[in-house]
Design an enzyme around this catalytic site. Structure first.
Site, PDB file in Angstrom:
ATOM      1  N   GLY A   1       0.806  -1.211   0.000  1.00 41.90           N
ATOM      2  CA  GLY A   1       0.000   0.000   0.000  1.00 41.90           C
ATOM      3  C   GLY A   1       0.843   1.266   0.000  1.00 41.90           C
ATOM      4  N   ILE A   2       0.268   2.343   0.526  1.00 43.63           N
ATOM      5  CA  ILE A   2       0.937   3.639   0.594  1.00 43.63           C
ATOM      6  C   ILE A   2       1.439   3.856   2.016  1.00 43.63           C
ATOM      7  CG2 ILE A   2       0.628   6.141   0.344  1.00 43.63           C
ATOM      8  CD1 ILE A   2      -1.613   5.574  -1.601  1.00 43.63           C
ATOM      9  N   GLY A   3       2.633   4.391   2.165  1.00 43.14           N
ATOM     10  CA  GLY A   3       3.106   4.748   3.495  1.00 43.14           C
ATOM     11  C   GLY A   3       4.530   4.322   3.756  1.00 43.14           C
TER      12      GLY A   3
ATOM     13  N   GLU B   1      -3.707  -3.143  -6.502  1.00 41.33           N
ATOM     14  CA  GLU B   1      -4.413  -2.057  -7.197  1.00 41.33           C
ATOM     15  C   GLU B   1      -3.503  -0.866  -7.443  1.00 41.33           C
ATOM     16  OE1 GLU B   1      -4.580  -0.454  -3.064  1.00 41.33           O
ATOM     17  OE2 GLU B   1      -4.429  -2.404  -4.021  1.00 41.33           O
TER      18      GLU B   1
END
Length: 248
Positions: A213-215, A236
């Site tokens: 994911g993001i981070g 995704e």
């Protein structure tokens, strides 16, 4: 076809006058976020009632999120609990509803008719097709279901092929909006973040399939996974560290 493209160009006030009370508006996300829409929504929505606006992960602290006077005029439905949503989710008109990304469009359609899709697009090609750029998430499906399609033309948005292609004939109005594509800078990894990533990496074997994911933790994890081999990706979103893993 290009003459039709230019004929559909309109100014912001003209387009907002096509928005009716109680309309449901779905907006594109990330690089294809319609900046003119969100920057002007605070002003124009005050003359409307019961608008419902769905957005994924707003990139700016737009005024429409922070003004308590928007209650009754707008209900904002963000999909992700970003730092912006976290700051304003207590506002009476901002409603964050936890749900899976894969279910979002289905839930929107179950609750409402999509009256308006508002996003960004590239310049059209010679065949009369424009592109939604990197917006390959929910945008195409919502655009096809919408009664009114509005796209902000951003020359800096890349032209991509596939489900992102949209015929100029299928767009009701175009709006000019040239702005840099938003980006998330890579931050320096803190020692404690790297330590967490190292613990996670112990659970990842060669040949594993990743979803990052993001981070800071996903970024750190990508760094410590460089010693692994034959990794796959099913996600995704592709961030910078996945490019590093591919190069390795």
């Amino acid at each position: 076809m290009n003459h039709l493209f230019h004929e559909k160009y309109q100014n912001l006030e003209f387009i907002w006058n096509r928005i009716k009370d109680q309309d449901t508006i779905v907006t594109a996300m990330a690089a294809s976020e319609p900046h003119s829409f969100f920057a002007s929504a605070h002003k124009f929505a005050k003359s409307r009632s019961a608008l419902k606006i769905y957005c994924a992960n707003p990139t700016k602290a737009y005024d429409i999120f922070s003004d308590p006077g928007m209650e009754g005029h707008v209900e904002l439905r963000p999909m992700f609990l970003t730092s912006l949503v976290k700051d304003h989710q207590q506002m009476p008109h901002v409603h964050y509803v936890p749900q899976h990304l894969s279910q979002w469009v289905r839930n929107i359609k179950k609750e409402n008719r999509i009256n308006v899709f508002w996003g960004s697009c590239s310049l059209p090609d010679k065949r009369g097709f424009t592109s939604l750029g990197p917006s390959v998430c929910y945008e195409s499906e919502c655009l096809k279901a919408a009664e009114l399609v509005i796209l902000e033309v951003n020359p800096t948005l890349p032209f991509t092929a596939g489900s992102t292609l949209v015929s100029v004939k299928d767009v009701d109005y175009f709006l000019e909006n040239d702005h840099p594509i938003p980006s998330i800078p890579m931050k320096k990894i803190k020692p404690e973040t790297r330590k967490i990533a190292e613990w996670i990496a112990e659970l990842v074997t060669d040949g594993s399939t990743l979803q990052l994911g993001i981070g800071s933790i996903p970024n750190a994890l990508g760094e410590v996974l460089l010693e692994k081999r034959d990794l796959g990706v099913h996600t995704e979103m592709i961030n910078d560290v996945i490019f590093k893993l591919a190069d390795a």
